[in-house]
Design a protein around this motif. Structure first.
Motif, PDB file in Angstrom:
ATOM      1  N   ARG A 171     -24.807  -4.329  10.313  1.00  0.00           N
ATOM      2  CA  ARG A 171     -24.070  -3.458   9.407  1.00  0.00           C
ATOM      3  C   ARG A 171     -24.841  -3.231   8.110  1.00  0.00           C
ATOM      4  O   ARG A 171     -24.953  -2.093   7.624  1.00  0.00           O
ATOM      5  N   LEU A 172     -25.392  -4.297   7.533  1.00  0.00           N
ATOM      6  CA  LEU A 172     -26.143  -4.159   6.287  1.00  0.00           C
ATOM      7  C   LEU A 172     -27.393  -3.314   6.486  1.00  0.00           C
ATOM      8  O   LEU A 172     -27.750  -2.501   5.629  1.00  0.00           O
ATOM      9  N   ARG A 173     -28.044  -3.464   7.634  1.00  0.00           N
ATOM     10  CA  ARG A 173     -29.236  -2.664   7.919  1.00  0.00           C
ATOM     11  C   ARG A 173     -28.880  -1.190   8.038  1.00  0.00           C
ATOM     12  O   ARG A 173     -29.624  -0.320   7.567  1.00  0.00           O
ATOM     13  N   ARG A 174     -27.752  -0.887   8.652  1.00  0.00           N
ATOM     14  CA  ARG A 174     -27.339   0.515   8.773  1.00  0.00           C
ATOM     15  C   ARG A 174     -27.080   1.124   7.404  1.00  0.00           C
ATOM     16  O   ARG A 174     -27.458   2.266   7.139  1.00  0.00           O
ATOM     17  N   LEU A 175     -26.412   0.359   6.518  1.00  0.00           N
ATOM     18  CA  LEU A 175     -26.145   0.875   5.174  1.00  0.00           C
ATOM     19  C   LEU A 175     -27.445   1.218   4.456  1.00  0.00           C
ATOM     20  O   LEU A 175     -27.553   2.260   3.794  1.00  0.00           O
ATOM     21  N   ARG A 232     -38.681  -4.741  12.478  1.00  0.00           N
ATOM     22  CA  ARG A 232     -38.435  -3.926  13.676  1.00  0.00           C
ATOM     23  C   ARG A 232     -36.982  -4.085  14.147  1.00  0.00           C
ATOM     24  O   ARG A 232     -36.383  -5.151  13.966  1.00  0.00           O
ATOM     25  N   GLU A 233     -36.451  -3.059  14.758  1.00  0.00           N
ATOM     26  CA  GLU A 233     -35.058  -3.090  15.195  1.00  0.00           C
ATOM     27  C   GLU A 233     -34.805  -4.175  16.235  1.00  0.00           C
ATOM     28  O   GLU A 233     -33.700  -4.711  16.315  1.00  0.00           O
ATOM     29  N   ASP A 234     -35.821  -4.512  17.023  1.00  0.00           N
ATOM     30  CA  ASP A 234     -35.637  -5.523  18.061  1.00  0.00           C
ATOM     31  C   ASP A 234     -35.981  -6.933  17.588  1.00  0.00           C
ATOM     32  O   ASP A 234     -35.994  -7.877  18.386  1.00  0.00           O
ATOM     33  N   ALA A 235     -36.244  -7.102  16.285  1.00  0.00           N
ATOM     34  CA  ALA A 235     -36.565  -8.433  15.760  1.00  0.00           C
ATOM     35  C   ALA A 235     -35.329  -9.325  15.809  1.00  0.00           C
ATOM     36  O   ALA A 235     -34.198  -8.856  15.675  1.00  0.00           O
ATOM     37  N   TRP A 236     -35.555 -10.621  15.951  1.00  0.00           N
ATOM     38  CA  TRP A 236     -34.442 -11.572  16.072  1.00  0.00           C
ATOM     39  C   TRP A 236     -33.552 -11.562  14.835  1.00  0.00           C
ATOM     40  O   TRP A 236     -32.349 -11.830  14.922  1.00  0.00           O
ATOM     41  N   ILE A 237     -34.132 -11.234  13.697  1.00  0.00           N
ATOM     42  CA  ILE A 237     -33.366 -11.281  12.458  1.00  0.00           C
ATOM     43  C   ILE A 237     -32.207 -10.279  12.476  1.00  0.00           C
ATOM     44  O   ILE A 237     -31.200 -10.466  11.815  1.00  0.00           O
ATOM     45  N   GLY A 238     -32.359  -9.225  13.271  1.00  0.00           N
ATOM     46  CA  GLY A 238     -31.300  -8.235  13.363  1.00  0.00           C
ATOM     47  C   GLY A 238     -30.065  -8.728  14.088  1.00  0.00           C
ATOM     48  O   GLY A 238     -29.014  -8.079  14.026  1.00  0.00           O
ATOM     49  N   ARG A 239     -30.181  -9.877  14.758  1.00  0.00           N
ATOM     50  CA  ARG A 239     -29.039 -10.433  15.490  1.00  0.00           C
ATOM     51  C   ARG A 239     -28.225 -11.414  14.652  1.00  0.00           C
ATOM     52  O   ARG A 239     -27.224 -11.954  15.132  1.00  0.00           O
TER      53      ARG A 239
END
Length: 236
Positions: A186-190, A173-180
């Motif tokens: 940047r890698l997720r956007r790619l 999920r976008e709000d998961a801690w791993i996204g921070r």
């Protein structure tokens, strides 16, 4: 979530995910098996010379390029001729299933059973170890010595685990801690842009770090242009 994605996910779960499947057990197997074999390789080192350690960065770049060409090639183009029986399952699992399960506007899995659509099956992990790492490691050891061979194998395994964990992270999920985590956004956007059907056959083939995409001009920057030209039409 688009209705077409919701419908496909329902069909996928019915057809491909067994009743006893455990996503967390799947993830644990991938991590534990890879780490265990990687440690086993490192334990075989015997006073490696300084130049033997050059195997690590060289192998890293090599595997990154193999990731790139494997993704750009058989994972997105139906194989023909003698490769059809060997690689058709790779294309089917990736393009026909994974890219329909996860769309650019529906990237997150709904629960742990959906890990099935992200992680490589355990049988493919074993296949990867026995059919690719072992023969290539023996060849590298023959050319460069035992220490170089063990460092090569350990780096390939570590890279594989890095690949699996990063890909897993992109579909949380976008709000998961791993996204921070540093660099993760940047890698997720790619990877999200790669899941756009208009772009997936042309851009962002590196799952991990975009070395291959930078070298071969397939990095989509996200501003509608690539190297000064508008983004092309539908994926080929």
């Amino acid at each position: 979530m688009p209705a077409r994605v919701r419908s496909f996910r329902h069909r996928y779960r019915q057809r491909h995910i067994g009743r006893l499947y455990s996503g967390w057990l799947h993830l644990a197997f991938t991590v534990c098996a890879t780490v265990a074999v990687c440690i086993l390789c490192l334990l075989q080192l015997r006073a490696p010379a300084w130049y033997a350690w050059l195997a690590v960065p060289l192998t890293f770049v090599y595997v990154n390029l193999m990731e790139y060409w494997g993704h750009r090639g058989p994972m997105h183009h139906p194989p023909r001729g003698w490769r059809r029986k060997l690689l058709s399952g790779v294309y089917r699992r990736h393009t026909l299933r994974h890219h329909r399960f996860f769309h650019s506007d529906a990237m997150a899995f709904d629960g742990s059973r959906d890990f099935h659509a992200v992680l490589f099956p355990p049988v493919l992990v074993v296949f990867f170890l026995l059919v690719t790492v072992v023969p290539s490691g023996i060849l590298v050891a023959w050319l460069g010595g035992a220490n170089v061979g063990w460092l090569y194998a350990a780096t390939v395994l570590a890279y594989f685990l890095n690949y699996e964990l990063l890909h897993f992270a992109y579909h949380t999920r976008e709000d998961a801690w791993i996204g921070r985590l540093p660099g993760m956004a940047r890698l997720r956007r790619l990877h999200t842009w790669h899941h756009d059907p208009r772009l997936m056959g042309q851009y962002n083939f590196n799952i991990t770090y975009p070395i291959g995409d930078l070298l071969f001009g397939t990095l989509y920057p996200g501003d509608g242009v690539r190297q000064g030209k508008p983004v092309g039409g539908p994926a080929r």
